[in-house]
Design an enzyme around this catalytic site. Structure first.
Site, mmCIF file in Angstrom:
data_model
loop_
_atom_site.group_PDB
_atom_site.id
_atom_site.type_symbol
_atom_site.label_atom_id
_atom_site.label_comp_id
_atom_site.label_asym_id
_atom_site.label_seq_id
_atom_site.Cartn_x
_atom_site.Cartn_y
_atom_site.Cartn_z
ATOM 1 N N ASN A 9 0.970 -1.162 -0.148
ATOM 2 C CA ASN A 9 -0.089 -0.061 -0.020
ATOM 3 C C ASN A 9 0.829 1.243 -0.022
ATOM 4 O O ASN A 9 1.280 1.617 1.086
ATOM 5 C CB ASN A 9 -0.711 0.071 1.327
ATOM 6 C CG ASN A 9 -1.801 1.383 1.535
ATOM 7 O OD1 ASN A 9 -1.839 2.135 0.407
ATOM 8 N ND2 ASN A 9 -2.468 1.414 2.632
ATOM 9 N N LYS A 11 0.265 4.255 -0.249
ATOM 10 C CA LYS A 11 -0.683 5.331 0.259
ATOM 11 C C LYS A 11 -0.082 6.470 -0.617
ATOM 12 O O LYS A 11 -0.218 6.494 -1.995
ATOM 13 C CB LYS A 11 0.112 5.674 1.920
ATOM 14 C CG LYS A 11 -0.298 4.344 2.558
ATOM 15 C CD LYS A 11 0.100 4.402 4.095
ATOM 16 C CE LYS A 11 -0.223 3.053 4.621
ATOM 17 N NZ LYS A 11 -0.082 3.138 6.186
ATOM 18 N N HIS A 97 -9.567 0.958 5.386
ATOM 19 C CA HIS A 97 -8.319 1.409 5.947
ATOM 20 C C HIS A 97 -8.528 2.464 7.283
ATOM 21 O O HIS A 97 -9.139 3.271 7.090
ATOM 22 C CB HIS A 97 -7.240 2.027 5.146
ATOM 23 C CG HIS A 97 -5.785 1.898 5.417
ATOM 24 N ND1 HIS A 97 -5.428 2.984 6.482
ATOM 25 C CD2 HIS A 97 -4.758 0.897 5.264
ATOM 26 C CE1 HIS A 97 -4.260 2.675 6.621
ATOM 27 N NE2 HIS A 97 -3.801 1.429 5.965
ATOM 28 N N GLU A 99 -6.799 4.629 8.359
ATOM 29 C CA GLU A 99 -6.490 6.039 7.944
ATOM 30 C C GLU A 99 -7.704 6.756 7.419
ATOM 31 O O GLU A 99 -7.964 7.946 7.502
ATOM 32 C CB GLU A 99 -5.171 6.172 6.973
ATOM 33 C CG GLU A 99 -4.014 5.986 7.848
ATOM 34 C CD GLU A 99 -2.926 5.236 7.030
ATOM 35 O OE1 GLU A 99 -2.767 5.555 5.656
ATOM 36 O OE2 GLU A 99 -1.748 4.907 7.562
ATOM 37 N N GLU A 169 -5.432 -5.257 10.775
ATOM 38 C CA GLU A 169 -4.096 -4.190 10.823
ATOM 39 C C GLU A 169 -4.603 -3.519 12.224
ATOM 40 O O GLU A 169 -5.399 -2.615 12.338
ATOM 41 C CB GLU A 169 -4.417 -3.104 9.898
ATOM 42 C CG GLU A 169 -4.155 -3.600 8.365
ATOM 43 C CD GLU A 169 -3.387 -2.818 7.440
ATOM 44 O OE1 GLU A 169 -2.505 -2.885 7.012
ATOM 45 O OE2 GLU A 169 -4.137 -1.485 7.340
ATOM 46 N N GLY A 175 2.411 1.991 10.853
ATOM 47 C CA GLY A 175 3.141 3.304 10.625
ATOM 48 C C GLY A 175 4.137 3.744 12.004
ATOM 49 O O GLY A 175 4.361 4.763 12.057
ATOM 50 N N SER A 215 3.537 -2.162 10.344
ATOM 51 C CA SER A 215 4.995 -2.084 10.596
ATOM 52 C C SER A 215 5.428 -3.461 10.360
ATOM 53 O O SER A 215 6.435 -4.049 11.033
ATOM 54 C CB SER A 215 5.122 -1.837 12.115
ATOM 55 O OG SER A 215 4.808 -0.381 12.481
HETATM 56 P P1 PGA Z 1 2.772 0.289 7.679
HETATM 57 O O1 PGA Z 1 1.141 0.479 7.175
HETATM 58 O O2 PGA Z 1 3.281 -1.149 7.083
HETATM 59 O O3 PGA Z 1 3.456 1.321 7.303
HETATM 60 O O4 PGA Z 1 2.560 0.096 9.178
HETATM 61 C C1 PGA Z 1 0.438 -0.568 6.984
HETATM 62 C C2 PGA Z 1 -0.620 -0.113 6.110
HETATM 63 O O5 PGA Z 1 -1.186 0.894 6.729
HETATM 64 O O6 PGA Z 1 -1.525 -0.833 5.504
#
Ligand code: PGA
Length: 252
Positions: A9, A11, A97, A99, A169, A175, A215
């Site tokens: 992803n 982003k 997601h 976010e 997740e 992140g 992460s």
């Molecule tokens: P990250 O994000 O690997 O940077 O923690 C995962 C995601 O948001 O799908």
């Protein structure tokens, strides 16, 4: 047997040229030629049709959008519909997601509509669920996940539910550099599968792919992917560098 999947992803990262370069670096690398893993790349909308064109005939790589609108078409300036995404050559779409739930106020009702419209347009939703840190610390994480499944996905027929990919997740791991331990990930993936079993039966619960996200990186992917119920990963930060992402794809 469930297919192993690693999805990247991106982003809101990479210009058009940078994204195409990263994509080429991944798919053309001699280290990324495994056939036992499906690689899915979710770049921004601007990259979709160009990258989809590159992998048209490759059964081991597919393309996802990071979002779709919940309605089919109309006067919604700046939005992109499921039908448009499908027409650009993507086969998958990330929905729910954390976010987007947080920054775009995506509600349960909206997510239900997005899942429905994605399926209607023959896109496979990669549907994200995950508890926040308060829920984890107050030991309410299982309850939180149970509600998310029930509220956003359990309206689907068994046939449609069987088409989904689920991404677990934990919000506290996205992140942050703090990864769920393999014990935590396996525990939750097993719980999700058990909830699906209760609702849709053993066959569907055994067949559904459940990815871990948060992460995940080249150092911890092997241990996470070795868990019985972890079928791969949804990768954010570590999908932005070809060598890291390829190393994760090779972690089964
Ligand atoms: P990250 O994000 O690997 O940077 O923690 C995962 C995601 O948001 O799908």
């Amino acid at each position: 047997m469930r297919r192993k999947i690693v999805a990247g992803n991106w982003k809101m990262n990479k210009s058009l040229a940078q994204g195409l370069q990263l994509f080429d670096d991944i798919i053309n690398s001699p280290d990324h030629q495994q056939t036992n893993v499906l690689t899915i790349i979710a770049p921004s909308f601007i990259h979709l049709s160009a990258v989809a064109e590159k992998v048209k005939t490759n059964p081991n790589i597919a393309v996802a959008a990071q979002n779709c609108h919940h309605l089919s078409s109309g006067a919604y300036t700046g939005e992109v519909s499921a039908e448009m995404i499908k027409s650009a050559g993507a086969e998958y779409v990330i929905i729910g997601h954390s976010e987007r739930r947080l920054y775009n106020n995506e509600t349960i009702d909206l997510l239900i509509q997005k899942v429905n419209i994605a399926l209607k347009n023959k896109l496979t939703p990669i549907f994200c669920i995950g508890e926040n840190s308060d829920e984890r610390h107050s030991n309410k994480h299982l309850e939180a996940i149970k509600s998310q499944l029930k509220d956003t996905l359990f309206h689907l027929s068994a046939i449609d539910f069987g088409k989904l990919i689920i991404a677990y997740e934990p919000v506290w791991a996205i992140g942050t550099g703090v990864t769920a331990t393999s014990h935590q990930a396996q525990g939750m993936h097993n719980f999700i599968r058990a909830e699906i079993n209760k609702k849709y039966g053993k066959e569907i619960s055994e067949q559904i792919t459940i990815l871990y996200g948060g992460s995940c990186n080249p150092q911890n992917a092997k241990e996470l992917f070795s868990c019985l119920d972890v079928d791969g990963g949804l990768i954010g930060g570590s999908s932005l560098k070809a060598t890291d992402f390829i190393s994760i794809c090779n972690s089964f």
